[in-house]
Design an enzyme around this catalytic site. Structure first.
Site, PDB file in Angstrom:
ATOM      1  CB  SER A 179      44.301  35.057  42.288  1.00  0.00           C
ATOM      2  OG  SER A 179      43.282  35.528  43.155  1.00  0.00           O
ATOM      3  CE  LYS A 219      45.845  32.355  43.974  1.00  0.00           C
ATOM      4  NZ  LYS A 219      45.168  31.483  44.871  1.00  0.00           N
ATOM      5  CG  HIS A 242      46.529  36.469  46.286  1.00  0.00           C
ATOM      6  ND1 HIS A 242      45.486  35.588  46.538  1.00  0.00           N
ATOM      7  CD2 HIS A 242      45.992  37.501  45.598  1.00  0.00           C
ATOM      8  CE1 HIS A 242      44.375  36.078  46.019  1.00  0.00           C
ATOM      9  NE2 HIS A 242      44.653  37.235  45.433  1.00  0.00           N
ATOM     10  CG  ASN A 243      45.272  32.063  48.344  1.00  0.00           C
ATOM     11  OD1 ASN A 243      45.338  32.846  47.397  1.00  0.00           O
ATOM     12  ND2 ASN A 243      44.699  30.883  48.240  1.00  0.00           N
ATOM     13  CD  GLU A 291      41.492  34.470  49.090  1.00  0.00           C
ATOM     14  OE1 GLU A 291      42.037  34.667  47.983  1.00  0.00           O
ATOM     15  OE2 GLU A 291      40.990  33.364  49.396  1.00  0.00           O
TER      16      GLU A 291
END
Ligand code: 6PG
Length: 489
Positions: A128, A182, A185-186, A189
């Site tokens: 990222s 990940k 994480h997104n 986000e």
């Protein structure tokens, strides 16, 4: 000569920048792309660094020391499988293939099993930080066999972002763990971006004049015209917030974006951009995974939903003439102070991380990932898109209580959430009165309120299920499972 230490397949901006980062850190690197232009660009930009471009996969493989370490940074999906298929004839047992793209975690598990049959090790790695991060130091979430990670850790840790000297790269678990982290994480986000967008919309439309003290919500004396803030004024507000507890990459870039002028028209560039947000799928996958695991992440779901609604532009245009903005509500009574919006945003950021981490907790337990939340909070502090000062607090909260199910129960966030939820309610109420959609703020408010509600109306749902389907119910006064035959008698 087989002396390169790291290979890259895919020399788009991410792959090229990541490889230049590797070379700049002193590791001999070689990259391959089908496009000759991209290979040339690598050699131009890498002039003076230990990096070369290979014109085919055989040359790439021949240039690498054994066991080979080859990362792919190609679009997620079938391209990854086709690159693996093309690479395979050039590989030998013990070689390591690394997928650094945003692959869906079930694909990663499948690819690891497939390559294992050929004796090839596979790491699914979340990277990222966008183009700049890839070049200067991304956050790197590594999944796979820990012994295989040992083989690449010196390179991945060297190229990663550093916070107080600590690398933002870590092995987070076996198999598809890296891509799962990940993905979450997104998801976070998505939630943070939607919350920022809603804060911007509220500031713009009911942001009110700056008042030094007290709440302006409900004040009958604020005129409608005074509530219109310019993008530059809002940029200043975000820049100021970024100097405080909201300090984060996304708040920082929001201020920068809002200041940009369109070279063609001289207008604020953001005003010239169509209000339809695209998505590649990681937010949706986060919602799907959370649904499968039975974990509520409503702010992330709301963010995905709002991107979908934003994409229905023609339908929205049509409907907006059928349902024009509500005019007879007391719009002048819903002015918000900047501080209220700031607090609502901070509170919602805490809740967005809480939703992501609670999903990681469930996945850790149910899918055997054995995530270390302290480590994940640590590597998200730098390099990645959701990096934020508050991740230090999150890391501390998990250090104090490693088994913490949901961060919102941590004493560390107790006082912020207690006071913050009041401003969050005000912000959602102002949006409701003014007819401004606040899907993510409202989802967050309801998440916090519902989790703190001792008795929800689910008793009625139990009763309904028993009525029409004999699904049985539990009672408040004794143990057991009950069914009522004669609900309508
Ligand atoms: C990152 C970003 C990166 C990418 C997103 C965009 O961590 O560097 O998340 O991976 O920009 O995938 O996703 P959408 O296109 O779905 O918004």
């Amino acid at each position: 000569m087989a002396n390169a230490e790291f290979g890259m397949v895919g020399l788009g901006t991410m792959g090229r920048n990541f490889l230049l980062n590797v070379a700049e850190n002193g590791f001999a690197a070689v990259g391959f792309d089908l496009s000759a232009d991209k290979r040339d660009l690598l050699e131009q930009e890498g002039a003076g660094m230990p990096v070369t471009a290979a014109s085919d996969l055989a040359t790439l493989a021949a240039s690498l020391e054994r066991p080979r370490r080859i990362m792919m940074l190609v679009p997620a999906g079938p391209v990854v499988d086709s690159v693996i298929g093309d690479l395979l004839p050039h590989l030998e047992p013990g070689d390591v293939v690394i997928d650094g793209g945003n692959s869906h975690f079930p694909d990663t598990a499948r690819r690891e099993a497939f390559l294992k049959e050929h004796g090839i090790a596979f790491l699914g790695v979340g990277v990222s930080g966008g183009e700049e991060g890839a070049r200067r130091g991304p956050s790197i979430m590594i999944g796979g066999d820990p012994a295989v990670y040992e083989n690449v850790s010196p390179i991945l840790e060297a190229v990663s972002a550093k916070v107080n000297g600590e690398p933002c790269a870590a092995h987070v678990g076996r198999g598809s763990a890296g891509h799962f982290v990940k993905m979450v994480h997104n998801g976070i986000e998505y939630a943070m971006m939607q919350l920022i967008a809603e804060a911007y919309d509220l500031l713009k439309r009911v942001g009110g004049p700056t008042v030094s003290e007290g709440s302006s919500f409900g004040s009958p004396h604020v005129s409608k015209g005074s509530s219109q803030k310019t993008n530059t004024e809002i940029a200043d507000i975000f820049a100021e917030w970024n100097r405080g507890r909201l300090n984060s990459f996304l708040v920082e870039i929001t201020a920068t974006v809002l200041r940009k002028t369109d070279a063609e028209t001289g207008n604020s560039l953001v005003d010239m951009i169509l209000d339809t947000a695209g998505q590649k799928g990681t937010g949706k996958w986060t919602s799907q995974a959370a649904m499968d695991l039975g974990i509520p992440i409503p702010a992330i779901d709301a963010a995905v939903t709002m991107r979908q609604i934003s994409a229905q532009k023609p339908f929205r245009e049509e409907l907006s003439s059928q349902f024009p903005p509500i005019g007879n509500w007391p719009i002048d009574n819903c002015q918000l102070e900047e501080k209220e919006v700031e607090t609502a945003l901070y509170t919602s950021f805490i809740a967005a991380y809480a939703q992501g981490f609670s999903l990681l907790r469930a996945a850790s337990d149910e899918m055997g990932f054995e995530f270390d939340m302290i480590e994940i909070a640590k590597i998200w502090r730098g390099g990645c898109i959701i990096r934020a000062a508050m991740l230090e607090d999150i890391r501390a909260a998990f250090s104090e209580e490693p088994g913490l199910e949901n961060m919102i129960a941590s004493p560390r966030f107790q006082s912020s959430l207690s006071t913050g939820r009041e401003d969050l309610r005000r912000v959602v109420a102002a949006g409701a009165v003014a007819g401004i959609p606040t899907m993510a703020f409202a989802a967050t408010m309801n998440y916090l309120t519902a989790l703190a509600t001792e008795r929800l109306p689910a008793n009625l749902i139990q009763a309904q299920r028993d009525f029409f389907g004999a699904h049985t119910y539990q009672r408040t006064d004794r143990e057991g499972t009950f069914h009522t035959d004669d609900w309508d008698m």
